[in-house]
Design a protein around this motif. Structure first.
Motif, short mmCIF file in Angstrom:
data_model
loop_
_atom_site.label_atom_id
_atom_site.label_comp_id
_atom_site.label_asym_id
_atom_site.label_seq_id
_atom_site.Cartn_x
_atom_site.Cartn_y
_atom_site.Cartn_z
N SER A 48 0.64 -2.71 -9.42
CA SER A 48 -0.64 -3.11 -10.00
C SER A 48 -1.80 -2.36 -9.34
CB SER A 48 -0.83 -4.62 -9.83
OG SER A 48 -2.09 -5.03 -10.31
N MET A 49 -1.77 -2.26 -8.01
CA MET A 49 -2.84 -1.55 -7.30
C MET A 49 -2.85 -0.06 -7.63
SD MET A 49 -2.40 -3.38 -3.56
CE MET A 49 -3.51 -2.23 -2.75
N SER A 50 -1.67 0.52 -7.70
CA SER A 50 -1.57 1.96 -7.98
C SER A 50 -2.02 2.26 -9.40
CB SER A 50 -0.12 2.44 -7.79
OG SER A 50 0.29 2.27 -6.46
N GLU A 59 0.81 -1.21 0.00
CA GLU A 59 0.00 0.00 0.00
C GLU A 59 0.86 1.28 0.00
OE1 GLU A 59 -2.68 -0.17 3.27
OE2 GLU A 59 -3.76 -1.92 2.49
N TYR A 88 -5.78 2.08 -9.61
CA TYR A 88 -6.42 3.23 -8.95
C TYR A 88 -6.34 4.47 -9.83
CZ TYR A 88 -7.03 7.13 -5.74
OH TYR A 88 -7.44 8.30 -5.16
N CYS A 143 2.15 -3.63 -5.50
CA CYS A 143 1.92 -2.19 -5.26
C CYS A 143 1.71 -1.45 -6.57
CB CYS A 143 3.11 -1.62 -4.50
SG CYS A 143 2.92 0.11 -4.03
#
Length: 583
Positions: free
Chosen positions: A499-501, A446, A504, A497
């Motif tokens: 991939s999530m960013s 995160e 988003y 991280c």
């Protein structure tokens, strides 16, 4: 104004009256009559009265009542200035020194804010005359005068630029020059009685020390000084350093100061300024004992540097950085042992320096701070560098500082790989604790990639470098195996991280585009909120405060950054596969 006959009658009565028989009304009336003379332009008549031999008893008894109106007249530079000057001179010859000093102090305390410099410059020569006439309590009276004068001077703004100092709009520079001239005879007294000093002499010496300490803090700590330009304040600084030399007071060790001088931050700020004047401006350096070890001098100065860098004022920070730099330049590269980092001062000063790098809003100070930061790193030996890097990676909480540390770690590893330079701190198992801190995401998957981008990019570059130079590292089998494990874990977390960013920010970008399309269709002015985004370029600014065009650029830039990070990850994985294929 009463008639001449009445005035003469009062004067005759005063001549026949003993001092102890004079009443308060007599003093008030004497002052009123003197002020009336000045108001009506009869300063010459007043001077004649004061110089008349028959009136010397009156003048000796009540003459000091006229000091305030006479000084006021002189400061206003009226035509009567010469007569008033002569009148004050006459008073200093006739009145008792103790009464004169008391009256002069009252004038100093009651000075108009707009007339501080002119009043001080006018008073000082006469105050000097009065003080030199004292037989008892001279030291205490000199101290009272110096304290009162410096209190008034502290109200004047300190000129900071060369232009301001040359203009000297508020007169501080002229006051300092006058103060330097005023103090000379008292310094000479101390100098002459050095070997056979009485208690009175010691008191004067102490008051001179207090004066120097106050001067070092105000105005010298705030002033811009340059040894290549002997300005008025630079010359004043030289006078202060000379006085300290005469009274044999070294401020290198704060513990050497007399106990009655140590008052809160006064001594700390003053001794820090003293160290700056000595080691940076080189004032008095030729008289400084050459017996001290250079590392010891650096150690002593660290407390002064900590004090200067703890202040937010530009003048203090400049002096702190300059003293830090000069103190480091005195010692050899790679010579400072790890034991120094255990000292409180060697921990505090670098942390203050780190705060300048991360929090100071003035760019040239941050740039100077970075140069000093690198100079400090250069002076540490290998073990000390290793410990310093670990400390900064754990405590800085700033991606820019961490990125700079990672870059230095890479330089040290590269240096250690050269023939004859190998050391266990940057080549072998001792390197692993550093790499664990480097290849680490503060909030795991995160972590805000944009805020931490500088460190992440530098860490990936270091990892790529290590993989390309694997021959030097594989000889340390345990170390290479652990490094591979750290690398795999780091890259795995970084990919999650990433991939999530990316998901988003892509969603935010799509939302922005959809919103713009909706606005275009409905032709309305309403706006929809968008979640805030933390970026290094916009910090904590809310995205909704930006125009749609700027929002779009920010989001697009974030996605480009993610692509750049991913390209480095891919390249590292390619290198790993190539090395495995070669066996």
């Amino acid at each position: 104004m009463m008639n001449e006959e009445k005035v003469n009658e009062i004067i005759h009565r005063w001549r026949d009256t003993l001092r102890e028989d004079l009443k308060l009304e007599d003093y008030q009336q004497f002052r009123t009559m003197g002020e009336a003379c000045l108001d009506e332009g009869d300063s010459e008549q007043l001077l004649t009265f004061l110089q008349d031999e028959k009136n010397q008893g009156i003048v000796a008894s009540m003459g000091c009542e006229l000091l305030a109106p006479l000084v006021k007249e002189m400061v206003q530079k009226k035509k009567s200035q010469d007569h008033c000057q002569a009148a004050v001179t006459q008073l200093t010859k006739t009145c008792s020194p103790e009464t004169l000093v008391k009256s002069f102090l009252e004038v100093t305390e009651d000075v108009d804010p707009g007339a501080i410099s002119e009043t001080i410059i006018t008073l000082l020569p006469h105050l000097q005359t009065a003080l030199l006439q004292l037989d008892e309590r001279k030291g205490a009276c000199v101290g009272l005068v110096l304290s009162a004068v410096q209190k008034q001077l502290s109200r004047l703004p300190v000129p900071y630029t060369q232009q301001q100092e040359e203009a000297d709009e508020h007169g501080l520079c002229r006051c300092c020059s006058a103060l330097a001239a005023f103090i000379k005879p008292f310094v000479e007294e101390v100098k002459k009685k050095d070997e056979n000093a009485s208690a009175e002499d010691e008191e004067l010496r102490t008051e001179l020390l207090k004066f120097c300490m106050r001067s070092l803090r105000e105005p010298l700590l705030e002033a811009e000084l340059n040894k290549d330009r002997k300005s008025a304040l630079w010359l004043y600084a030289a006078e202060i350093m000379d006085i300290l030399l005469v009274i044999k007071e070294s401020l290198l060790f704060s513990g050497s100061l007399r106990r009655d001088i140590l008052v809160d931050n006064l001594s700390k700020e003053s001794t820090a300024c003293w160290a700056y004047l000595l080691f940076v401006q080189l004032i008095g350096i030729n008289s400084f004992p050459a017996v001290f070890n250079l590392v010891f001098l650096l150690q002593c100065n660290m407390d002064h540097i900590d004090q200067l860098l703890s202040c937010k004022m530009e003048s203090h920070l400049l002096k702190g950085l300059a003293l830090f730099s000069k103190s480091l330049e005195m010692v050899e590269d790679n010579s400072l042992p790890v034991g120094l980092l255990e000292l409180k001062s060697f921990n505090n000063a670098p942390q203050r320096l780190r705060q300048v790098l991360t929090d100071c809003p003035i760019q040239h100070l941050r740039e100077s701070g970075l140069q000093v930061f690198q100079l400090l790193i250069n002076k540490l030996d290998a073990e000390a560098k290793h410990k310093f890097f670990r400390c900064m990676l754990k405590t800085s909480n700033h991606a820019g500082v961490e990125s700079y540390i990672v870059k230095n770690i890479r330089s040290q590893i590269q240096l250690s790989m050269k023939e004859g330079n190998a050391n266990k701190w940057f080549l072998g198992v001792e390197l692993l604790p550093l790499l664990q801190l480097v290849l680490h995401l503060p909030q795991a998957a995160e972590t805000d990639l944009l805020t931490n981008m500088d460190k992440i990019m530098e860490s990936l570059n270091l990892l790529r470098f290590l993989l390309l130079r694997d021959k030097e590292l594989r000889s340390y089998a345990d170390m290479w195996e652990e490094l591979s494990s750290i690398k795999d874990s780091y890259l795995k977390t970084l990919r999650v991280c990433l991939s999530m960013s990316r998901a988003y920010y892509s969603a935010e970008l799509k939302s922005l585009k959809d919103e713009q399309k909706l606005k275009a269709r409905e032709t309305k002015d309403a706006t929809r909120s968008i979640r805030s985004v933390k970026l290094t370029t916009v910090k904590h600014e809310n995205m909704s405060d930006m125009s749609p065009e700027v929002q779009y650029q920010v989001l697009q830039s974030a996605l480009v950054t993610f692509d750049l990070i991913e390209s480095l990850i891919v390249r590292i994985e390619e290198i790993t596969e190539e090395k495995l294929a070669k066996g």
